[in-house]
Design an enzyme around this catalytic site. Sequence first.
Site, PDB file in Angstrom:
ATOM      1  N   ASP A  89      28.906  47.915  35.824  1.00  0.00           N
ATOM      2  CA  ASP A  89      28.141  46.674  35.938  1.00  0.00           C
ATOM      3  C   ASP A  89      27.083  46.776  37.019  1.00  0.00           C
ATOM      4  OD1 ASP A  89      30.201  46.887  37.818  1.00  0.00           O
ATOM      5  OD2 ASP A  89      30.543  44.716  37.928  1.00  0.00           O
ATOM      6  N   GLY A 118      33.245  42.048  32.191  1.00  0.00           N
ATOM      7  CA  GLY A 118      33.677  41.970  33.578  1.00  0.00           C
ATOM      8  C   GLY A 118      35.170  41.740  33.641  1.00  0.00           C
TER       9      GLY A 118
END
Length: 258
Positions: free
Chosen positions: A110, A9
């Site tokens: 994601d 991330g």
Amino acid sequence: MMLLAIEQGNTNTLFGVHDGTEWIAQWRSATDSSRTADEYAVWLAQLLSMNGLQLSGLNSCIISSVVPQSIFNLRNLSRRYLHVEPLVIGENAELGIPIRIDKPSEAGADRLVNAIGAHVVYPGTLIVIDSGTATTFDVIAEDGGFEGGVIAPGINLSMEALHQAAAKLPRVAIQKPQRVLGKDTVGAMQSGVFWGYIALIEGLISRLKAEWGAPMTVVATGGVASLFHGATMAIDHFDPDLTIRGLLEIHRRNSAAA
């Protein structure tokens, strides 16, 4: 099979090792787009050795990253030290789900991984909330299709922006206040950010359900999702393993296809 799964991330990067039966190790590091494959290897080798494992024992790799400049180094980590070509979400990994948005290439890696991780566990139509640098609300159809979603600033980002933009407002820790009405500056800031995000979550969930017009199950994941546990009835499940489960499922699908 010894799989190295990497989920990167904007803030943190998760490394997990799966032995074909279960996850046997997981580690997190701060995301640094300048870290080289060799630096990753040294760091990872030390952690593996602490668990009685070795880099040479890993024989497959899957990568999900929202930081494009890091993918080159993560791919080289797999090629150089695991001697395998990695599956990379958005490049050579087949997801096996329809992506029903106007520009499918714009869907974040994601968010797609979360969609798959949620669909394999929870039946029906889903709203998946991921609380990280950004807070995303994604709708997953009953057939697993990615229908689109909402992207809002993350709770930590909002708190930091408040501190940076207002000279007299301090940097404070995010926590659940006992009441909404703040009696000092810190309490007022904590209340505004925390209960403001609860209102954001509840409001967007309500609007998404009304727009969809059918029952939906709400699943929350991400680094700060646990903060909201018990603070709202709008979230049905808190699932910290959503993303890594999605990576494992994508790896299985591609292995079966191969």
